[in-house]
Design an enzyme around this catalytic site. Structure first.
Site, PDB file in Angstrom:
ATOM      1  N   GLY A   1      36.684  39.735  40.471  1.00 38.19           N
ATOM      2  CA  GLY A   1      36.805  40.708  41.555  1.00 38.19           C
ATOM      3  C   GLY A   1      37.143  42.092  41.029  1.00 38.19           C
ATOM      4  O   GLY A   1      38.008  42.240  40.177  1.00 38.19           O
ATOM      5  N   THR A   2      36.458  43.095  41.496  1.00 36.79           N
ATOM      6  CA  THR A   2      36.719  44.498  41.174  1.00 36.79           C
ATOM      7  C   THR A   2      36.250  45.305  42.364  1.00 36.79           C
ATOM      8  O   THR A   2      35.380  44.843  43.107  1.00 36.79           O
ATOM      9  CB  THR A   2      35.893  44.939  39.945  1.00 36.79           C
ATOM     10  OG1 THR A   2      34.516  44.715  40.229  1.00 36.79           O
ATOM     11  CG2 THR A   2      36.241  44.149  38.695  1.00 36.79           C
ATOM     12  N   THR A   3      36.677  46.469  42.639  1.00 41.11           N
ATOM     13  CA  THR A   3      37.619  47.381  42.022  1.00 41.11           C
ATOM     14  C   THR A   3      38.726  47.661  43.038  1.00 41.11           C
ATOM     15  O   THR A   3      38.461  47.672  44.225  1.00 41.11           O
ATOM     16  CB  THR A   3      36.889  48.703  41.674  1.00 41.11           C
ATOM     17  OG1 THR A   3      35.791  48.410  40.797  1.00 41.11           O
ATOM     18  CG2 THR A   3      37.807  49.707  41.043  1.00 41.11           C
TER      19      THR A   3
ATOM     20  N   ASP B   1      37.211  47.232  47.046  1.00 36.84           N
ATOM     21  CA  ASP B   1      35.874  46.888  47.522  1.00 36.84           C
ATOM     22  C   ASP B   1      35.817  45.395  47.821  1.00 36.84           C
ATOM     23  O   ASP B   1      36.797  44.676  47.659  1.00 36.84           O
ATOM     24  CB  ASP B   1      34.820  47.299  46.492  1.00 36.84           C
ATOM     25  CG  ASP B   1      34.722  46.310  45.351  1.00 36.84           C
ATOM     26  OD1 ASP B   1      35.748  46.075  44.682  1.00 36.84           O
ATOM     27  OD2 ASP B   1      33.635  45.759  45.126  1.00 36.84           O
TER      28      ASP B   1
ATOM     29  N   LYS C   1      40.659  41.649  48.246  1.00 32.65           N
ATOM     30  CA  LYS C   1      41.359  41.979  47.002  1.00 32.65           C
ATOM     31  C   LYS C   1      42.689  42.677  47.253  1.00 32.65           C
ATOM     32  O   LYS C   1      43.402  43.001  46.299  1.00 32.65           O
ATOM     33  CB  LYS C   1      40.473  42.870  46.125  1.00 32.65           C
ATOM     34  CG  LYS C   1      39.125  42.240  45.820  1.00 32.65           C
ATOM     35  CD  LYS C   1      38.210  43.186  45.073  1.00 32.65           C
ATOM     36  CE  LYS C   1      36.823  42.588  44.975  1.00 32.65           C
ATOM     37  NZ  LYS C   1      35.869  43.493  44.319  1.00 32.65           N
TER      38      LYS C   1
END
Length: 274
Positions: free
Chosen positions: A55-57, A72, A88
């Protein structure tokens, strides 16, 4: 038939020992089998790494009256998009939140354990931890994850919150081995953090309000999505938008999809007029 006292006691469960204000340490001592494997270490098959979800960001912006934390919604597995609606950003307690990047499974587990850790501390001690203490607790959990980080299951959180005693907002960054660093005005982590930081550095101004900070956060995620394939932009067809939360002296609250959509539309309009 007679029983000895030792035999009777052997069949009874041991009493719960809550002398420690750390839930994680109490759980590890009382029920080691219940400790999530990602925090206990162990070998990981090489072929598993290509299937792991990342998972990012995530990023955070400090405002005059609090902080904004945002992330995101895209998750990737290798070169594939695994999910387009991943969460997230997680509230840690009423006045703080944690954003996760890295391997999704251990990262989400860390966020849940961290929230339980803060709740347990408050129940045992009768008073909540200071914001500085919360950031130290999270650093300890990241260090506990080090054996798995050495095998490639890296978790890098971002912590933001407000001290309810003073109303001061703070942001803390971490490295994979538990190093903790206080950010002055903004921070970002994850694969799109380089582009996000460039936008934050350009747009963040001292003394801005929470609404302005939220707008800057959305714009930074826009830029990260344009430069980094692992970062997802807003999905206008399915109405999936970044999660944006603000924290001030009144507590943690997430912006609604309609509020985030308004920031997205403002960002799109500004870019059309450039």
């Amino acid at each position: 038939m007679t029983f000895r006292a030792e035999e009777l006691l052997a069949g009874l469960p041991s009493p719960f020992d809550a002398r420690s204000s750390s839930f994680f340490e109490t759980l590890r001592r009382q029920a080691p089998d219940a400790v999530p494997p990602v925090f206990a270490g162990g070998p990981m098959a090489e072929e598993l790494r290509g299937r792991l979800v990342d998972g990012t960001t995530v990023l955070a912006v400090r405002a005059a009256d609090g902080v904004v934390i945002a992330g995101d919604r895209r998750a990737t597995a290798g070169n594939l998009i695994s999910r387009g609606d991943m969460r997230k950003i997680f509230p840690a307690d009423d006045w703080s939140a944690v954003g996760i990047s890295g391997t999704a499974g251990p990262a989400m587990e860390l966020a849940r354990i961290f929230a339980t850790e803060l709740e347990h501390y408050e129940k045992v001690e009768g008073d909540p931890l200071s914001l500085e203490g919360k950031s130290n607790k999270l650093a300890g959990l990241v260090r506990a994850h080090l054996p798995m980080a050495m095998q490639g299951l890296i978790v890098v959180p971002l912590f933001a919150g407000v001290d309810p005693r003073t109303g001061e907002g703070r942001i803390y960054e971490y490295d994979p081995v538990g190093g903790r660093y206080r950010a002055t005005s903004h921070a970002a982590t994850g694969s799109g953090s380089l582009a996000a930081r460039a936008t934050l550095k350009r747009l963040v101004t001292a003394g801005s309000d929470l609404r302005t900070a939220a707008s800057v956060a959305v714009e930074a995620l826009f830029d990260a999505a344009e430069e980094d394939s692992a970062t997802g932009g807003p999905d206008l067809i399915r109405s999936i938008y970044p999660i944006v939360a603000s924290i001030d002296a009144e507590g943690y609250r997430e912006l609604t999809d309609e509020q985030v959509a308004a920031h997205v539309e403002d960002t799109v309009e500004r870019r059309r007029n450039r």
